[in-house]
Design a protein around this motif. Structure first.
Motif, PDB file in Angstrom:
ATOM      1  N   GLN A 398     -65.962  86.160 -41.494  1.00  0.00           N
ATOM      2  CA  GLN A 398     -66.546  87.486 -41.706  1.00  0.00           C
ATOM      3  C   GLN A 398     -68.064  87.422 -41.667  1.00  0.00           C
ATOM      4  O   GLN A 398     -68.723  88.299 -41.122  1.00  0.00           O
ATOM      5  N   ARG A 399     -68.597  86.338 -42.237  1.00  0.00           N
ATOM      6  CA  ARG A 399     -70.052  86.179 -42.197  1.00  0.00           C
ATOM      7  C   ARG A 399     -70.527  86.035 -40.761  1.00  0.00           C
ATOM      8  O   ARG A 399     -71.522  86.623 -40.350  1.00  0.00           O
ATOM      9  N   ILE A 400     -69.779  85.248 -39.994  1.00  0.00           N
ATOM     10  CA  ILE A 400     -70.174  85.034 -38.598  1.00  0.00           C
ATOM     11  C   ILE A 400     -70.076  86.341 -37.820  1.00  0.00           C
ATOM     12  O   ILE A 400     -70.936  86.660 -37.002  1.00  0.00           O
ATOM     13  N   ALA A 401     -69.023  87.131 -38.103  1.00  0.00           N
ATOM     14  CA  ALA A 401     -68.841  88.394 -37.386  1.00  0.00           C
ATOM     15  C   ALA A 401     -70.044  89.310 -37.595  1.00  0.00           C
ATOM     16  O   ALA A 401     -70.533  89.945 -36.650  1.00  0.00           O
ATOM     17  N   LEU A 402     -70.536  89.369 -38.823  1.00  0.00           N
ATOM     18  CA  LEU A 402     -71.695  90.215 -39.078  1.00  0.00           C
ATOM     19  C   LEU A 402     -72.940  89.619 -38.420  1.00  0.00           C
ATOM     20  O   LEU A 402     -73.746  90.324 -37.812  1.00  0.00           O
ATOM     21  N   TYR A 403     -73.042  88.306 -38.508  1.00  0.00           N
ATOM     22  CA  TYR A 403     -74.197  87.614 -37.912  1.00  0.00           C
ATOM     23  C   TYR A 403     -74.293  87.941 -36.421  1.00  0.00           C
ATOM     24  O   TYR A 403     -75.371  88.184 -35.878  1.00  0.00           O
ATOM     25  N   LYS A 404     -73.129  87.982 -35.776  1.00  0.00           N
ATOM     26  CA  LYS A 404     -73.111  88.214 -34.329  1.00  0.00           C
ATOM     27  C   LYS A 404     -73.572  89.613 -33.942  1.00  0.00           C
ATOM     28  O   LYS A 404     -73.913  89.867 -32.787  1.00  0.00           O
TER      29      LYS A 404
END
Ligand code: ADP
Ligand code: MG
Length: 682
Positions: A398-404
């Motif tokens: 989820q963190r990566i999804a937002l980061y992207k």
């Protein structure tokens, strides 16, 4: 020569691994030789010396050579059970063979056997139903020394597992290659990998087992740290030239605040600001105990990003908390001319498209919300700064999804569940850490009381007086309602039932409301608004109020069935109070039959209000997997190392790995080829 994880041959290639055994191994996640060889013992039995049946009561296990003297059967039908009588030079004993009727054939009367296990005196004889027995051929020697004990599954015996692993070591073990620079192996006094592998499974002595454990744990931690060091390097190589922000907006917000920042808040804000001026993206963890004032720090940092023309996303795990942040921001930041938006899964259909348009066009500076912030249809014009509040509630993905969604954004993750250093160095090893250690001034420490179920009325009376003085109270329960499908929980009080009782029987003079996760969002909001405004005196809830909720006038937290909650949940719940100059009280009501772990938890909570100390304690009681929750524990997949137990080794491995990446990031130097190959095969 191969690396251990490259041994992908199926276990069925081993002698003795027929289809039924292969399928049972499959249940343990073991399909290849590598899986089997990394199925490490969970314990060892010391069989280095014999102890006869007559010593059964001394503590420890019996380990003796004996002769089968008779077979008997007892019970009827499917319960019919074999009993094998054996005798060694000192006494007779009975082996109760539950589910092992086949032993009648394999251990005939007169057979010589070696028996190992815990025995008790029951029904007039020395007996055991949890024993290992092995038939001795004429002239053969029994197993002695340290014998591995493996995690098993139904239908798979220790003996079978031992034989398979032994066979795998014989066939493949000596081909296993070192994955660490030989110079490091020498310097850190490690064993060659092949030897460590043999010793971890079949140590001749405790010293061998320890050397093997140290070697394998070091290697695992070293590789983990190497990947962390490379990740940091990759981030630093993303060049992001930027002018320092002047901090004018932040300065204006500071002037509007009704309080001044604490020294710790000022310090962490300076760390964050400096990091945001670096020519590469920030990845920072802000930890500070519940109520330490992280929100304002995040808002001040966000303003620096806005000042540079970037957008900011602030993500919280619950709608309740996101809404609270949005309200705070609206009060403090909107007057500065900043454009705010609130985005969750419940924003209604009519409002959503214009909101998304505005985000895409860059008309919104700061958006606050839940995981809806990274839904596929959300597009940012230039997302430069991401705040993740209560980060432990989110998974890595989820963190990566937002980061992207961002444009090489700076990341600030916040947590009130402090992460013990051992875990901080592993799971969060690539993050810079800022800590707020002291709470804002003028707060009185919460007084914590333990009360046994049955004495609630005293607690209720005490709480009545506090509410009469003008304060408010939380009552928290483990269940929303009595569900019929959970008969084992039938005796638990539920939030719904207790909301009724508190409102009518116990506190008819006060307004009581009920909050739980199954209510509609707008209902939750109204209930929360009434509690914040003081219209409601008592809020009965489940752990929905665990994270973030900030109602300074609430000075009482009553938690019933406290033994049902984890340590960090209890600490978080207690953190909802003690947020003002009034004395606050936390009551932990527990029921009589309570597990040893629960006793430890409640005692820890009673003894300490220091979130760091409690997190260390929690780590000891529950282990890292549980502590981190399912969202995060997957990212910490260690087979043999234990960051807590191996903390010194962890620090050593980290220093060594970081030194390699600093000195030779492309792994060109002699001895570093192993790392290049290791990376290729990931
Ligand atoms: P947490 O770190 O748990 O997220 P919050 O940011 O919600 O804590 O802050 C808790 C409360 O403390 C809020 O009501 C906030 O306004 C208040 N607060 C924050 N900083 C200070 C300060 N320096 N002085 C006084 N009160 C403060
Ligand atoms: Mg918070």
């Amino acid at each position: 020569m191969v690396y251990l994880h490259e041994l992908r041959q199926p276990v069925s290639t081993l002698r003795g691994a027929g289809p039924s055994i292969v399928s049972r191994l499959g249940r343990l996640g073991i399909t290849t030789i590598a899986d089997l060889l990394t199925h490490y013992p969970r314990d060892y039995e010391d069989r280095s010396s014999f102890r006869s049946f007559s010593h059964f009561a001394d503590g420890g296990s019996v380990h003796t050579a004996a002769i089968v003297t008779a077979h008997e059967w007892f019970g009827f039908g499917r319960m019919k059970t074999l009993k094998i009588l054996v005798s060694d030079e000192s006494s007779e004993a009975a082996l109760i063979c539950f589910n092992r009727p086949f032993l009648e054939k394999t251990l005939p009367v007169g057979a010589k056997v070696v028996v190992h296990g815990k025995f008790q005196f029951r029904y007039g004889e020395i007996q055991s139903s949890a024993f290992d027995v092995e038939r001795l051929e004429e002239g053969a020697n029994p197993i002695t020394g340290l014998v591995p004990v493996y995690p098993l599954t139904e239908g798979l015996a220790q003996g079978v597992m031992r034989k398979l692993i032994h066979a795998a070591i014989e066939m493949y073990g000596c081909r296993v290659e070192n994955e660490i620079d030989p110079a490091v192996i020498a310097e850190r006094k490690l064993l060659p990998k092949a030897q460590a592998l043999a010793f971890i499974h079949f140590p001749g002595a405790i010293a061998e087992r320890e050397a093997a454990l140290r070697t394998l744990a070091y290697e695992e931690l070293f590789k983990f740290q190497l990947s962390i060091a490379l990740r940091i390097r990759a981030r630093r190589s993303q060049s992001l030239p930027r002018k320092p922000a002047a901090g004018i907006l932040a300065e204006r917000l500071l002037q509007r605040l009704p309080f001044s920042l604490t020294p710790d808040q000022t310090k962490v804000l300076a760390e964050i600001a400096a990091d945001m001026d670096e020519p590469h993206p920030m990845a920072r963890l802000l930890q500070g105990d519940v109520g330490s004032g992280k929100t304002i720090v995040a808002l001040l940092a966000a303003l620096r990003a806005v000042e540079r023309g970037g957008q900011v996303a602030i993500m919280a795990p619950t709608e309740l908390l996101a809404r609270q942040h949005a309200a705070t921001a609206a009060k403090l930041i909107e007057p500065l001319g900043i454009h705010l938006a609130f985005l969750t899964g419940n924003v209604d259909d009519a409002a959503r498209p214009p909101l998304l348009e505005a985000l895409k066009a860059g008309a919104i500076d700061i958006v606050i919300g839940t995981h809806a912030l990274f839904s596929p249809d959300v597009v940012y014009k230039s997302l430069k700064f991401i705040v993740i509040d209560e980060q432990h509630r989110f998974g890595v993905m989820q963190r990566i999804a937002l980061y992207k969604k961002g444009d090489i954004p700076d990341m600030l993750m916040m947590t009130a569940t402090p992460i013990p250093r051992s875990l901080a160095l592993t799971l969060f090893g690539d993050l810079a850490v800022s800590s707020i250690k002291n709470l804002p001034p003028g707060r009185k420490p919460v007084k914590t009381h333990l009360a046994k179920a049955g004495n609630e009325s005293k607690v209720y009376d005490f709480v009545r007086n506090i509410i009469r003085e003008g304060r408010q109270a939380f009552f928290v329960y483990p269940l929303i309602d009595q569900s019929i499908d959970q008969p084992d929980k039938a005796s638990l009080k539920s939030a719904e039932e207790m909301a009724g009782r508190l409102a009518t029987e116990i506190y008819p003079e006060f307004s009581v409301s009920l909050l739980h996760s199954k209510l509609k969002e707008d209902k939750k909001r109204r209930i929360m608004d009434d509690f914040v405004s003081g219209a409601t005196k008592i809020l009965v809830a489940t752990t929905v109020v665990e994270v973030g909720v900030d109602v300074p006038n609430a000075a009482v937290m009553v938690i019933e069935h406290a033994e049902r909650f984890g340590l960090s949940a209890l600490h978080q719940l207690r953190g909802r109070i003690g947020r003002s100059e009034y004395q606050s009280f936390c009551f932990l009501i527990y029921s009589g039959d309570i597990t040893e772990d629960a006793v430890q938890r409640l005692k820890a909570l009673y003894d300490s209000s220091d979130g760091f100390a409690l997190a260390e304690e929690d780590l000891k009681i529950r282990g890292p997997g549980e502590l981190l929750g399912t969202a995060q524990s997957g990212a910490l997949r260690l087979l043999i190392a234990d960051p807590l137990r191996d903390f010194e080794l962890l620090k050593l491995a980290r220093a060594d790995a970081f030194a390699v990446v600093k000195d030779d990031p492309d792994f060109i130097k002699a001895g570093h080829g192993v790392y290049r190959r290791g990376l290729d095969s990931i």
